[in-house]
Design a protein around this motif. Structure first.
Motif, short mmCIF file in Angstrom:
data_model
loop_
_atom_site.label_atom_id
_atom_site.label_comp_id
_atom_site.label_asym_id
_atom_site.label_seq_id
_atom_site.Cartn_x
_atom_site.Cartn_y
_atom_site.Cartn_z
N THR A 81 0.82 -1.20 -0.11
CA THR A 81 -0.10 -0.13 -0.05
C THR A 81 0.63 1.23 -0.06
OG1 THR A 81 -0.06 0.35 2.38
CG2 THR A 81 -1.82 -1.18 1.46
N GLU A 82 0.33 2.46 -0.48
CA GLU A 82 1.09 3.52 -0.50
C GLU A 82 1.54 4.16 0.82
OE1 GLU A 82 0.55 8.42 -1.81
OE2 GLU A 82 -1.11 6.89 -2.51
N SER A 83 0.40 3.66 1.84
CA SER A 83 1.05 4.51 3.31
C SER A 83 1.51 3.37 4.23
CB SER A 83 -0.34 4.98 4.02
OG SER A 83 -1.27 3.83 4.13
N GLY A 84 1.83 2.43 3.66
CA GLY A 84 2.38 1.19 4.33
C GLY A 84 3.63 1.39 5.06
N GLY A 85 4.50 2.19 4.57
CA GLY A 85 5.79 2.66 5.22
C GLY A 85 5.74 4.09 5.91
N ALA A 86 4.36 4.54 6.25
CA ALA A 86 4.38 5.95 6.55
C ALA A 86 4.08 6.15 8.21
CB ALA A 86 3.14 6.54 5.88
N ILE A 87 4.78 6.96 8.81
CA ILE A 87 4.53 7.36 10.01
C ILE A 87 3.66 8.76 9.87
CG2 ILE A 87 5.50 8.17 12.26
CD1 ILE A 87 7.86 6.46 11.52
N MET A 88 2.67 8.71 10.70
CA MET A 88 1.70 9.82 10.50
C MET A 88 1.05 10.40 11.71
SD MET A 88 -0.85 7.49 7.77
CE MET A 88 -1.27 8.67 6.22
N VAL A 89 0.73 11.84 11.42
CA VAL A 89 0.21 12.54 12.45
C VAL A 89 -1.12 13.31 11.93
CG1 VAL A 89 2.37 12.79 13.56
CG2 VAL A 89 1.50 14.47 11.86
N THR A 90 -1.97 13.53 13.02
CA THR A 90 -2.81 14.65 12.53
C THR A 90 -2.76 15.95 13.14
OG1 THR A 90 -4.73 12.77 12.95
CG2 THR A 90 -5.59 15.10 12.67
N ALA A 91 -2.56 16.81 12.08
CA ALA A 91 -2.38 18.41 12.50
C ALA A 91 -3.63 19.16 12.54
CB ALA A 91 -1.33 18.93 11.62
N THR A 92 -4.10 19.90 13.50
CA THR A 92 -4.99 20.64 13.60
C THR A 92 -4.66 21.99 13.88
OG1 THR A 92 -6.39 19.00 14.89
CG2 THR A 92 -7.16 21.10 14.92
N PHE A 93 -4.92 22.78 12.76
CA PHE A 93 -4.53 24.20 12.81
C PHE A 93 -5.34 25.36 13.27
CE2 PHE A 93 -2.24 21.88 9.35
CZ PHE A 93 -0.67 22.42 9.66
N TYR A 94 -5.02 26.22 13.97
CA TYR A 94 -5.92 27.17 14.51
C TYR A 94 -5.59 28.53 14.20
CZ TYR A 94 -7.01 23.61 18.16
OH TYR A 94 -7.67 22.41 18.58
N LEU A 95 -6.72 29.14 14.11
CA LEU A 95 -6.65 30.65 13.95
C LEU A 95 -7.23 31.27 15.37
CD1 LEU A 95 -5.93 33.06 12.27
CD2 LEU A 95 -8.34 33.15 11.46
N TYR A 96 -6.47 31.87 16.06
CA TYR A 96 -6.69 32.25 17.40
C TYR A 96 -6.95 31.07 18.04
CZ TYR A 96 -6.67 37.07 16.02
OH TYR A 96 -6.22 38.49 15.45
N ASP A 97 -8.12 30.87 18.58
CA ASP A 97 -8.41 29.76 19.49
C ASP A 97 -9.51 28.82 18.72
OD1 ASP A 97 -10.40 31.31 19.87
OD2 ASP A 97 -10.75 30.86 22.04
N GLN A 98 -9.55 29.06 17.54
CA GLN A 98 -10.66 28.24 16.70
C GLN A 98 -10.03 27.35 15.51
OE1 GLN A 98 -13.87 28.34 17.30
NE2 GLN A 98 -13.09 29.56 19.24
#
Length: 181
Positions: A81-98
């Protein structure tokens, strides 16, 4: 004569300190299809340092930040699979506190030595090339081509909470503004 020597010494110190502070970065050619597992040591070290903390951008124009959360890749170890060798994270971007954007990002060795690259799984244009400065600070380029412009290096500091928008309190409800019919 002492004034001239003093001015000369002061100017030499100024030039030296400017030359020392103007950090230069290099670029190395790596395989464009490189995988996370090949560089898992530095990647995991960076992820452990940044995960689940609030990071506020430290520029005059930046009023937001990012939070990284480790992502358990169900395809990890499956080489077909394409992601078989992938270490991943979820990034949540904020503008001020939202929160304004959430992106699944793949981690791999950056072409800028000393940095780890995080790129969007769905959009490779979304990039962050990160290096840790200390436990409370990291620096980031938005692409691997920005290494030529050290002024584009952003600094993020660990914070307890993001800034609140100064504009929220100025908004009026429909009743207050007189637009309620």
């Amino acid at each position: 004569m002492d004034k001239i020597l003093g001015i000369l010494l002061a100017s030499l110190i100024t030039v030296y300190s400017f030359a020392v502070s103007a950090e230069t970065f290099e670029h190395v050619e790596l395989d464009k299809d490189r995988r996370s597992v090949e560089y898992s040591g530095p990647i995991n070290k960076t992820i452990n340092a940044i995960k689940e903390r609030k990071w506020l951008g430290q520029t005059k124009d930046m009023n937001g930040g990012v939070v990284f959360t480790p992502y358990v890749n169900p395809q990890f170890g499956k080489n077909n699979t394409e992601s078989g060798g992938a270490i991943m994270v979820t990034a949540t971007f904020y503008l001020y506190d939202q929160p304004v954007k959430e992106a699944l990002m793949v981690a791999r060795q950056s072409q800028i030595p000393g940095f780890v690259e995080f790129y969007g799984y769905d959009s490779r244009e979304l990039q962050m090339h990160i290096r840790m400065i200390d436990g409370d600070t990291f620096q980031s380029f938005a692409s691997d081509t920005q290494y030529r412009s050290p002024e584009k290096l952003n600094t993020y500091k660990k914070v307890e909470y993001f800034n609140k928008s100064q504009y929220k309190s100025q908004l009026k409800t429909p009743e207050e503004s007189g637009t309620w019919y």
